[in-house]
Design an enzyme around this catalytic site. Structure first.
Site, mmCIF file in Angstrom:
data_model
loop_
_atom_site.group_PDB
_atom_site.id
_atom_site.type_symbol
_atom_site.label_atom_id
_atom_site.label_comp_id
_atom_site.label_asym_id
_atom_site.label_seq_id
_atom_site.Cartn_x
_atom_site.Cartn_y
_atom_site.Cartn_z
ATOM 1 N N LYS A 39 40.327 44.863 32.533
ATOM 2 C CA LYS A 39 39.333 44.689 33.298
ATOM 3 C C LYS A 39 39.247 46.096 34.021
ATOM 4 O O LYS A 39 40.330 46.683 34.355
ATOM 5 C CB LYS A 39 39.861 43.715 34.408
ATOM 6 C CG LYS A 39 38.716 43.441 35.427
ATOM 7 C CD LYS A 39 39.436 42.248 36.441
ATOM 8 C CE LYS A 39 40.109 43.034 37.460
ATOM 9 N NZ LYS A 39 39.803 43.776 38.404
ATOM 10 N N LYS A 69 32.884 43.590 41.553
ATOM 11 C CA LYS A 69 32.343 42.296 42.645
ATOM 12 C C LYS A 69 30.931 42.413 42.999
ATOM 13 O O LYS A 69 30.697 42.539 44.156
ATOM 14 C CB LYS A 69 33.251 42.824 43.659
ATOM 15 C CG LYS A 69 34.916 42.927 43.060
ATOM 16 C CD LYS A 69 35.437 41.435 43.620
ATOM 17 C CE LYS A 69 36.852 41.348 43.385
ATOM 18 N NZ LYS A 69 37.367 42.349 42.465
ATOM 19 N N ALA A 71 27.574 41.703 44.429
ATOM 20 C CA ALA A 71 26.984 41.121 45.559
ATOM 21 C C ALA A 71 25.695 41.626 45.854
ATOM 22 O O ALA A 71 25.363 42.107 47.326
ATOM 23 C CB ALA A 71 28.054 40.767 46.546
ATOM 24 N N SER A 124 42.363 36.618 46.083
ATOM 25 C CA SER A 124 43.782 36.326 45.984
ATOM 26 C C SER A 124 44.279 36.808 47.376
ATOM 27 O O SER A 124 45.545 36.731 47.626
ATOM 28 C CB SER A 124 44.243 37.289 44.798
ATOM 29 O OG SER A 124 43.726 38.595 45.000
ATOM 30 N N GLY A 182 51.970 39.216 44.801
ATOM 31 C CA GLY A 182 52.970 38.023 45.062
ATOM 32 C C GLY A 182 53.187 36.739 44.113
ATOM 33 O O GLY A 182 54.268 36.203 44.170
ATOM 34 N N GLY A 186 52.738 33.327 35.197
ATOM 35 C CA GLY A 186 52.889 31.921 34.778
ATOM 36 C C GLY A 186 52.121 30.909 36.025
ATOM 37 O O GLY A 186 51.937 29.888 35.765
ATOM 38 N N GLY A 199 47.641 43.745 37.177
ATOM 39 C CA GLY A 199 47.303 45.214 37.539
ATOM 40 C C GLY A 199 48.788 45.924 37.308
ATOM 41 O O GLY A 199 49.474 46.352 36.246
HETATM 42 P P1 XMP Z 1 46.995 44.175 40.962
HETATM 43 O O1 XMP Z 1 47.572 45.380 40.665
HETATM 44 O O2 XMP Z 1 47.356 43.513 42.471
HETATM 45 O O3 XMP Z 1 45.499 43.999 40.648
HETATM 46 O O4 XMP Z 1 47.552 43.051 39.955
HETATM 47 C C1 XMP Z 1 44.776 43.153 40.760
HETATM 48 C C2 XMP Z 1 43.292 43.136 40.119
HETATM 49 O O5 XMP Z 1 42.635 42.176 40.232
HETATM 50 C C3 XMP Z 1 41.636 42.270 40.993
HETATM 51 N N1 XMP Z 1 41.417 41.119 41.984
HETATM 52 C C4 XMP Z 1 40.541 40.289 42.351
HETATM 53 N N2 XMP Z 1 39.183 40.250 41.324
HETATM 54 N N3 XMP Z 1 38.871 38.227 42.796
HETATM 55 C C5 XMP Z 1 38.722 39.119 41.692
HETATM 56 O O6 XMP Z 1 37.727 39.016 41.060
HETATM 57 C C6 XMP Z 1 40.186 38.310 43.407
HETATM 58 O O7 XMP Z 1 40.431 37.499 44.152
HETATM 59 C C7 XMP Z 1 40.870 39.477 42.988
HETATM 60 N N4 XMP Z 1 42.234 39.635 43.684
HETATM 61 C C8 XMP Z 1 42.468 40.985 42.897
HETATM 62 C C9 XMP Z 1 41.608 43.610 41.475
HETATM 63 O O8 XMP Z 1 40.317 44.206 41.880
HETATM 64 C C10 XMP Z 1 42.439 44.208 40.939
HETATM 65 O O9 XMP Z 1 41.839 44.898 39.677
#
Ligand code: XMP
Length: 228
Positions: A39, A69, A71, A124, A182, A186, A199
């Site tokens: 992604k 994202k 919008a 998240s 956090g 799994g 990520g």
């Molecule tokens: P990390 O490094 O925290 O990266 O594992 C997380 C990745 O996921 C994306 N991300 C989200 N994408 N809704 C989304 O569509 C979410 O709630 C969300 N939270 C994290 C973030 O952009 C990064 O690429």
């Protein structure tokens, strides 16, 4: 042993300023047989542009998701995506923009290009509780009308994933928040997600291959626990 067919991991490629494209191409190449996809988001596009996206695409023929994202009104979303549409398999947009003049036009465009639409129905981070999560039923209503390929729901709040799974049994659910934010590998799968987006836990590790193998093992265990 090729285990990517079993993998439920999608790796977020989010470069920090100053990192080279070669580093990322090397990571995606080395993980290609171990993951379901990758992604990219705004950090990647601002760092390396469309030519960087093309290079990433060439490095590994797995699912490649554009996570901008989105919008906006349909015209603007389609104009923006026209630059990358040939190189991606899926696109993430916010569900809250609604159908008419927004998501309906986006979905038609993506359908005609054979690209998957993925809608965010909860995020998240903790701030998602302020506005997005109190409207999750309405966002799932939007999703139910549009029937996108996938939904994003947070591994950091597994009960939201379980709820979305019950309300949208047709959807592929992708769960971010694993690792730095956090959740444990799994957690999302156990709650009903199909994939976990990971990520920095992987990309900042000294040995990303070993971390992904461990995550894949945790996913196999989670799938067994949930009986799937
Ligand atoms: P990390 O490094 O925290 O990266 O594992 C997380 C990745 O996921 C994306 N991300 C989200 N994408 N809704 C989304 O569509 C979410 O709630 C969300 N939270 C994290 C973030 O952009 C990064 O690429």
């Amino acid at each position: 042993m090729v285990i990517w067919l079993e993998s439920r991991a999608i790796i977020a490629v989010d470069p920090s300023p100053g990192t080279s494209l070669d580093r990322w191409v090397s990571i995606t190449s080395s993980l290609c047989d171990l993951v379901s996809g990758f992604k990219v988001g705004i950090p990647f596009m601002f760092s390396y542009g469309v030519s960087g996206l093309r290079a990433l695409r060439s490095s590994c023929d797995r699912l490649l998701i554009a996570d901008f994202k989105l919008a906006d009104i349909d015209y603007v979303m389609v104009s923006a995506l026209s630059h990358v549409i040939d190189y991606v398999d899926g696109v993430i947009a916010h569900a809250f923009i609604g159908l008419k003049g927004g998501l309906e036009g986006l979905k038609s465009y993506l359908d005609s290009a054979g690209v998957k639409l993925i809608l965010v129905i909860s995020m998240s981070h903790a701030g998602s509780l302020d506005v997005i999560d109190v409207n999750v039923d309405r966002l799932l209503w939007v999703a139910g009308r549009l029937k996108p390929w996938g939904l994003v729901a947070p591994a950091t709040r597994p009960h939201v994933i379980s709820y979305a799974r019950g309300r949208a049994p047709w959807a592929v659910i992708l769960a971010p928040g694993v690792g730095v934010q956090g959740a444990r590998p799994g957690d999302g799968i156990r709650a009903g997600a199909d994939y976990e987006i990971v990520g920095r836990l992987v990309t900042e590790a000294s040995n990303p291959v070993e971390v992904v193998k461990w995550i894949n093992g945790e996913h196999v265990r989670a799938l067994k626990e949930r009986g799937g």
